[in-house]
Motif scaffolding. Structure first.
Motif, mmCIF file in Angstrom:
data_model
loop_
_atom_site.group_PDB
_atom_site.id
_atom_site.type_symbol
_atom_site.label_atom_id
_atom_site.label_comp_id
_atom_site.label_asym_id
_atom_site.label_seq_id
_atom_site.Cartn_x
_atom_site.Cartn_y
_atom_site.Cartn_z
ATOM 1 N N SER A 34 48.296 41.331 31.377
ATOM 2 C CA SER A 34 47.596 42.663 31.593
ATOM 3 C C SER A 34 47.052 43.014 30.478
ATOM 4 O O SER A 34 47.024 42.450 29.452
ATOM 5 C CB SER A 34 48.672 43.347 32.321
ATOM 6 O OG SER A 34 49.450 44.143 31.536
ATOM 7 N N TYR A 35 46.640 44.225 30.632
ATOM 8 C CA TYR A 35 46.036 44.931 29.489
ATOM 9 C C TYR A 35 47.116 46.200 28.842
ATOM 10 O O TYR A 35 46.670 46.782 28.139
ATOM 11 C CB TYR A 35 44.566 45.698 29.920
ATOM 12 C CG TYR A 35 43.549 44.905 30.377
ATOM 13 C CD1 TYR A 35 43.370 43.763 29.867
ATOM 14 C CD2 TYR A 35 42.623 45.457 31.071
ATOM 15 C CE1 TYR A 35 42.363 42.810 30.482
ATOM 16 C CE2 TYR A 35 41.631 44.640 31.592
ATOM 17 C CZ TYR A 35 41.507 43.403 30.991
ATOM 18 O OH TYR A 35 40.412 42.657 31.536
ATOM 19 N N ILE A 68 42.143 46.023 25.877
ATOM 20 C CA ILE A 68 41.271 44.722 26.594
ATOM 21 C C ILE A 68 41.108 43.770 25.861
ATOM 22 O O ILE A 68 40.075 42.952 26.048
ATOM 23 C CB ILE A 68 40.149 45.330 27.216
ATOM 24 C CG1 ILE A 68 39.140 45.984 26.025
ATOM 25 C CG2 ILE A 68 40.456 46.540 28.217
ATOM 26 C CD1 ILE A 68 37.691 46.215 26.629
ATOM 27 N N ALA A 90 41.598 44.202 39.985
ATOM 28 C CA ALA A 90 42.971 44.001 39.599
ATOM 29 C C ALA A 90 43.668 43.081 40.432
ATOM 30 O O ALA A 90 43.795 43.094 41.628
ATOM 31 C CB ALA A 90 43.721 45.126 39.454
ATOM 32 N N ALA A 130 35.011 44.679 39.328
ATOM 33 C CA ALA A 130 35.943 44.417 38.855
ATOM 34 C C ALA A 130 37.231 44.662 39.637
ATOM 35 O O ALA A 130 37.329 45.429 40.450
ATOM 36 C CB ALA A 130 36.442 45.394 37.392
ATOM 37 N N LEU A 133 34.823 48.598 41.962
ATOM 38 C CA LEU A 133 35.854 48.275 41.684
ATOM 39 C C LEU A 133 36.771 48.309 42.819
ATOM 40 O O LEU A 133 36.635 49.193 43.813
ATOM 41 C CB LEU A 133 36.537 49.243 40.592
ATOM 42 C CG LEU A 133 37.939 48.943 40.309
ATOM 43 C CD1 LEU A 133 38.342 49.204 38.835
ATOM 44 C CD2 LEU A 133 38.920 49.969 41.165
ATOM 45 N N LEU A 193 43.153 51.730 35.464
ATOM 46 C CA LEU A 193 41.893 51.349 35.882
ATOM 47 C C LEU A 193 40.848 52.179 35.336
ATOM 48 O O LEU A 193 39.937 51.455 35.143
ATOM 49 C CB LEU A 193 41.960 51.503 37.469
ATOM 50 C CG LEU A 193 43.180 50.529 38.105
ATOM 51 C CD1 LEU A 193 43.001 50.757 39.598
ATOM 52 C CD2 LEU A 193 42.716 49.039 37.999
ATOM 53 N N THR A 227 40.128 50.762 31.785
ATOM 54 C CA THR A 227 39.617 49.728 31.932
ATOM 55 C C THR A 227 38.037 49.737 32.121
ATOM 56 O O THR A 227 37.333 49.177 31.413
ATOM 57 C CB THR A 227 40.239 48.779 33.101
ATOM 58 O OG1 THR A 227 41.696 48.374 32.722
ATOM 59 C CG2 THR A 227 39.399 47.348 33.073
ATOM 60 N N ILE A 269 40.725 42.190 36.236
ATOM 61 C CA ILE A 269 41.413 42.921 35.340
ATOM 62 C C ILE A 269 42.774 42.352 34.933
ATOM 63 O O ILE A 269 43.545 42.409 35.658
ATOM 64 C CB ILE A 269 41.425 44.356 36.131
ATOM 65 C CG1 ILE A 269 40.126 44.887 36.250
ATOM 66 C CG2 ILE A 269 42.059 45.404 35.237
ATOM 67 C CD1 ILE A 269 40.082 46.198 37.004
#
Length: 476
Positions: free
Chosen positions: A132-133, A150, A177, A175, A224, A207, A210, A121
Motif C-alpha cells: 500500500s502507500y 506513493i 483501491a 483510481a 475514484l 484516499l 493519494t 491505489i
C-alpha cells in the motif's frame, strides 16, 4: 475474477465463416459519403478501412434506423487499466518501441484513441508486490499517515500515465483501491478482512492524499472508487469486503466530506463490482448522505447481465454509469468466443445500457499473462508484449475497443439506433459534425444490412461475428 465469465463466454461461441463486405460504391469519378472500417474474426481484416459507400434514396422497412434527434449519455471514453503489470511491461520496451505503442493506444492520429484508463491505489493481483502507500510492520499502526508515500507508483505507473496524457490530453483517469493499508483492517493484512470502524477517517485521508499526490505528479484523478469488488475477499491478493452500509458511511461521513474540504473535483463512483448484485449500489444510493457524494456506479462483467446497469440508472437517472473492468483470458478462445462476447456485452451492451466509459482490465501483459502475484494466472491484456523480443500482439479486445475508441471522442453523445435485422446489434453516436454507427453481426449466418437516416440509406453485408464501424457527415 469470477469463473462465471468462462461459462457464459463458452455458451456464446458459434462457428466463424468468411465475411463478405459489399456496398453500393460511388459512381465513376464520384466519391462515397460513408466511411467504413471492418474486423473479421478469420483475420482477413482487422479494423481495416474499406471502400466508401454511397447513400441511396429511401428508407427500407428492414433498415437499421439512426435518429440523432434522440440522444442519451455523453461519452467519457474507452480504454483499459494501466495496472502495475501493464506499466512494468510497457516501461521495459525500448524507448522508441514504447513511444510507438503508446501512440497507437492513446493517439488519435493513426492510433485507436483510448481516452479513459484506471489505476490501482497500491497493489493488486497484477502487481509485483502487495504494497500500500502506508505499510507498517505487523502490529503497528500509523493513524496520522506519517509513513504515507506513493513511491511505488512513481516508479512505472505514473510515468506511463503521464506519457499517455501527453499523447491524449483528453484522457480521463480513474483510481481504485484494492485494499486499505493492512493496519487499518481486521486482517492486519492487505489480503482479506474489512476496514475497522476506527480507521474510516484515516482511510478517507489516505484516499485524499493519494489523489493530491497523483495530481502533483501530473496525473489528475477524475474518478475514484473506494474499493474494488467490495463483495469479494480474494485468498491471495489484496481485497477488502465492504457492505453497502459500510460504503455508505465511509463515503457519506468521511470520503465525500474529506474531498469537499480539500476542494477536490474527483467524482466518487460506488460498487465497482459485478452486474449480478444491483441491490448493492441501490442500497448505497438510498442513503441520503452517501448519495450526495456518489456521482455514479461502476460495473464489472464477471457475474450477471449488462442490463443491471439500466436497472440502477432507471432508479437514479442523475447518476452516471461506467463499465470499469472485464478481462479476456485463455479460458476462452480469443476470436471464436471472446471476440463475439465482448462485442455483444461490452462494446454494444454496456454503451446501450448507459455507460459513459468502457474499460477492459490490463492494458498490457507479457506472454506469460503477467507479471502477477496471486489471482488470475491466464488473463489476457488488450495487448501482449513478448518479454524477450518486445513484439506486440494486438488481441481481440484491442480491436473491439478500437471500433469505438478511434471514432467516438470524449463529449460525443449516444443517439438512437435500431437493430431490426436478425441478430445484428448496433450502437450509434453523434460526434461533432459526424455520425458513427457500429454494427455487429452476432448471428451464425451472413446478413445483408441496410442503414437509414433522414430518408436515405446504404447497404452492406456482414458475415457472422463481423463488426463494421460506419462514419458519415451529419446533415446540417
Amino acid at each position: 475474477m469470477a469463473e462465471t465469465l468462462r461459462s457464459r463466454m463458452a455458451r456464446a461461441a458459434v462457428p466463424i465463416v468468411a465475411l463478405v463486405l459489399a456496398g453500393c460504391a460511388a459512381g465513376p469519378g464520384g466519391r462515397g459519403e460513408v466511411e467504413s472500417w471492418l474486423t473479421v474474426p478469420d483475420g482477413s481484416a482487422r479494423l481495416a478501412q474499406q471502400p466508401e459507400l454511397a447513400w441511396q434514396p429511401g428508407t427500407p422497412e428492414d433498415a437499421i434506423r439512426v435518429d440523432p434527434s434522440h440522444h442519451y449519455q455523453e461519452m467519457v471514453g474507452f480504454g483499459a487499466s494501466i495496472t502495475d503489470a501493464s506499466a512494468f511491461v510497457i516501461q521495459r520496451l525500448e524507448p522508441s518501441a514504447r513511444a510507438a505503442l503508446l501512440r497507437d493506444l492513446f493517439g488519435r492520429d493513426g492510433g485507436i484513441g483510448f481516452a479513459f484508463t484506471r489505476l490501482t491505489i497500491g497493489g493488486s493481483d497484477f502487481s509485483l508486490s502487495h504494497r500500500s502507500y502506508d505499510d507498517m510492520p505487523a502490529g503497528q499502526t500509523d493513524p496520522e499517515l506519517r509513513n504515507f508515500s506513493i513511491d511505488i507508483a512513481r516508479a512505472e505507473v505514473l510515468p506511463t500515465a503521464r506519457a499517455a496524457l501527453a499523447i491524449n490530453p483528453e484522457l480521463k483517469i480513474m483510481a481504485t483501491a484494492w485494499s486499505a493499508p493492512g493496519w487499518m483492517k481486521t486482517s492486519d493484512s492487505m489480503v482479506k478482512g474489512t476496514l475497522r470502524d476506527a480507521y474510516y477517517p484515516a482511510f478517507a485521508e489516505y484516499l485524499r492524499r493519494t489523489v493530491e499526490a497523483f495530481a502533483t505528479e501530473g496525473v489528475p484523478v477524475h474518478y475514484l472508487s473506494i474499493q474494488n469488488e467490495p463483495d469479494f475477499e480474494p485468498e491471495n491478493y489484496p481485497g477488502m469486503r465492504l457492505s453497502p452500509a459500510q460504503r455508505a458511511t465511509i463515503i457519506g461521513d468521511h470520503v465525500g466530506p474529506e474531498f469537499a474540504r480539500a476542494g477536490l473535483s474527483t467524482r466518487i463512483l460506488d460498487w465497482d463490482h459485478n452486474w449480478d448484485q444491483p441491490e448493492q449500489p441501490l442500497a448505497v444510493l438510498a442513503d441520503a448522505k452517501a448519495a450526495r457524494f456518489v456521482a455514479g456506479v461502476a460495473w464489472h462483467c464477471y457475474g450477471g447481465d449488462v442490463s443491471a446497469q439500466s436497472k440502477v440508472r432507471d432508479r437514479h437517472p442523475d447518476k452516471d454509469v461506467f463499465f470499469t473492468e472485464c478481462s479476456g483470458g485463455e479460458w476462452s478462445p480469443a476470436w471464436t468466443e471472446a471476440w463475439p462476447w465482448t462485442m455483444r456485452n461490452l462494446i454494444v451492451g454496456a454503451t446501450r445500457h448507459w455507460a459513459r466509459g468502457v474499460l477492459m482490465w490490463n492494458l498490457a501483459l507479457d506472454e506469460k499473462h503477467g507479471p502477477h502475484l496471486g489471482g488470475c494466472g491466464d488473463c489476457r491484456g488488450v495487448v501482449t508484449i513478448d518479454s524477450g523480443t518486445g513484439e506486440v500482439t494486438r488481441n481481440p479486445e484491442y480491436y473491439a475497443l478500437g471500433h469505438l475508441s478511434r471514432f467516438v471522442r470524449p463529449g460525443a453523445r449516444r443517439i438512437e439506433s435500431t437493430s431490426p435485422v436478425g441478430e445484428v446489434l448496433t450502437v450509434a453516436f453523434a460526434d461533432g459534425g459526424a455520425h458513427v454507427l457500429l454494427a455487429f453481426n452476432a448471428g451464425s449466418q451472413a446478413t445483408e444490412v441496410g442503414v437509414a437516416e433522414g430518408g436515405r440509406h446504404f447497404r452492406t453485408r456482414l458475415a457472422p461475428h463481423a463488426a463494421a464501424t460506419f462514419r458519415w457527415p451529419a446533415r446540417k
